[in-house]
Design an enzyme around this catalytic site. Sequence first.
Site, PDB file in Angstrom:
ATOM      1  N   ASP A  41       0.865  -1.184   0.000  1.00 43.54           N
ATOM      2  CA  ASP A  41       0.000   0.000   0.000  1.00 43.54           C
ATOM      3  C   ASP A  41       0.897   1.229   0.000  1.00 43.54           C
ATOM      4  OD1 ASP A  41      -3.263   0.209   0.821  1.00 43.54           O
ATOM      5  OD2 ASP A  41      -2.115   2.073   0.920  1.00 43.54           O
ATOM      6  N   PHE A  78      -5.846  -4.005  -6.126  1.00 45.56           N
ATOM      7  CA  PHE A  78      -6.879  -3.250  -5.421  1.00 45.56           C
ATOM      8  C   PHE A  78      -6.339  -1.890  -4.976  1.00 45.56           C
ATOM      9  CE2 PHE A  78     -10.638  -5.982  -4.858  1.00 45.56           C
ATOM     10  CZ  PHE A  78     -10.172  -7.105  -5.514  1.00 45.56           C
ATOM     11  N   GLY A  79      -5.175  -1.524  -5.486  1.00 47.28           N
ATOM     12  CA  GLY A  79      -4.551  -0.262  -5.105  1.00 47.28           C
ATOM     13  C   GLY A  79      -5.105   0.897  -5.916  1.00 47.28           C
ATOM     14  N   GLY A  80      -4.714   2.103  -5.521  1.00 50.09           N
ATOM     15  CA  GLY A  80      -5.129   3.296  -6.241  1.00 50.09           C
ATOM     16  C   GLY A  80      -6.239   4.018  -5.516  1.00 50.09           C
ATOM     17  N   TYR A 143     -13.126   9.498 -11.504  1.00 49.90           N
ATOM     18  CA  TYR A 143     -12.769   8.181 -10.964  1.00 49.90           C
ATOM     19  C   TYR A 143     -13.252   7.070 -11.914  1.00 49.90           C
ATOM     20  CZ  TYR A 143     -13.599   4.031  -8.052  1.00 49.90           C
ATOM     21  OH  TYR A 143     -13.660   2.749  -7.566  1.00 49.90           O
ATOM     22  N   ARG A 181     -29.525   2.659  -2.068  1.00 50.80           N
ATOM     23  CA  ARG A 181     -28.928   2.278  -3.353  1.00 50.80           C
ATOM     24  C   ARG A 181     -28.154   0.973  -3.234  1.00 50.80           C
ATOM     25  NH1 ARG A 181     -23.685   3.321  -4.774  1.00 50.80           N
ATOM     26  NH2 ARG A 181     -23.184   2.936  -6.970  1.00 50.80           N
TER      27      ARG A 181
HETATM   28  C1  15L Z   1     -16.752   2.376  -5.633  1.00 49.11           C
HETATM   29  O1  15L Z   1     -16.197   2.254  -6.713  1.00 49.11           O
HETATM   30  C2  15L Z   1     -16.005   2.725  -4.399  1.00 49.11           C
HETATM   31  O2  15L Z   1     -14.681   2.252  -4.448  1.00 49.11           O
HETATM   32  C3  15L Z   1     -16.663   2.269  -3.140  1.00 49.11           C
HETATM   33  O3  15L Z   1     -16.078   2.961  -2.056  1.00 49.11           O
HETATM   34  C4  15L Z   1     -18.184   2.424  -3.124  1.00 49.11           C
HETATM   35  O4  15L Z   1     -18.533   3.697  -2.780  1.00 49.11           O
HETATM   36  C5  15L Z   1     -18.793   1.947  -4.424  1.00 49.11           C
HETATM   37  O5  15L Z   1     -18.106   2.345  -5.574  1.00 49.11           O
HETATM   38  C6  15L Z   1     -20.270   2.307  -4.593  1.00 49.11           C
HETATM   39  O6  15L Z   1     -20.690   2.597  -5.710  1.00 49.11           O
HETATM   40  O7  15L Z   1     -21.005   2.229  -3.617  1.00 49.11           O
END
Ligand code: 15L
Length: 274
Positions: A41, A78-80, A143, A181
């Site tokens: 990490d 799973f990094g980043g 992202y 959600r």
């Molecule tokens: C993601 O891609 C995130 O990494 C995670 O923290 C969640 O928030 C997830 O999406 C989500 O859509 O709930």
Amino acid sequence: MNQAVSSKPFQRLLLTGAGGGLGVMLRERIKPWAQTVRVSDLKEIAPAGPGEEVVQCDLADREAVMALTEGVDAVLHFGGVSVEDSFENIMNANILGLHHLYEAVHKRGIRRVIYASSSHVVGYYPTTQVVDATVPLRPDGIYGVSKCFGEALSRYYYDRFGIETVCLRIGSSFDAPRNARMMTTFLAYDDLVELVRCALFTPRVGHTITYGVSDNPVKWWDNREADYLGFVPRRSSREFAERFPQTGVWPPAEDIAATYQGGPFLLAGPMYKD
Ligand code: 15L
């Protein structure tokens, strides 16, 4: 893989992002799969236990990533950056860092990567539509765009060099859904571990895209394109139904966080430093 030396299927697995929520959980659960698990990490993480190596590494540092991959059989990446952030942060970790990782994987002759992509590559599809792995990408922020880059980069390294990647479009992987959600996007930890196992141990995966989601009552994602992985989710957000009961009330059309699959991520970006 070296079965002569160890009864465990892999000699050395690399887990990046081992200090993140999913990394901490996976670190414990993947131990039976490898003689040695190298966990890494950017930040300081718990010291190495038996069968572990800890390497602190900034993915944006090319030489460090090259060193990180030495002697590795397969990578669980799973990094980043895992949420919406400034473009600079996302660029360094998820774009530059991912390129460093694939270059290192290629130069080291590593044959497989399990890539933590995200459902946010399709977050701009409406919640009324079911999508599969073949639909055009519709990311819901920077992202999500960076995860699209990861899926494209891994595709290129497969087509050009035969490096296999399974892209996991992970929904919401927590110990329990945290909002309404997530009753649809929830991926239980047990199901994530099983999905990673299928992605790692299925003999031929080429370049695969699959959604990481439990067997929840409402479904936005169709995983038929990746049937050959044999992933069958055993858990469901139904277990938590009393926390977020169905109200029968439709959200107003102008509420984009309720209208699109990406939910609150649509409201988060783009974010720039200063
Ligand atoms: C993601 O891609 C995130 O990494 C995670 O923290 C969640 O928030 C997830 O999406 C989500 O859509 O709930």
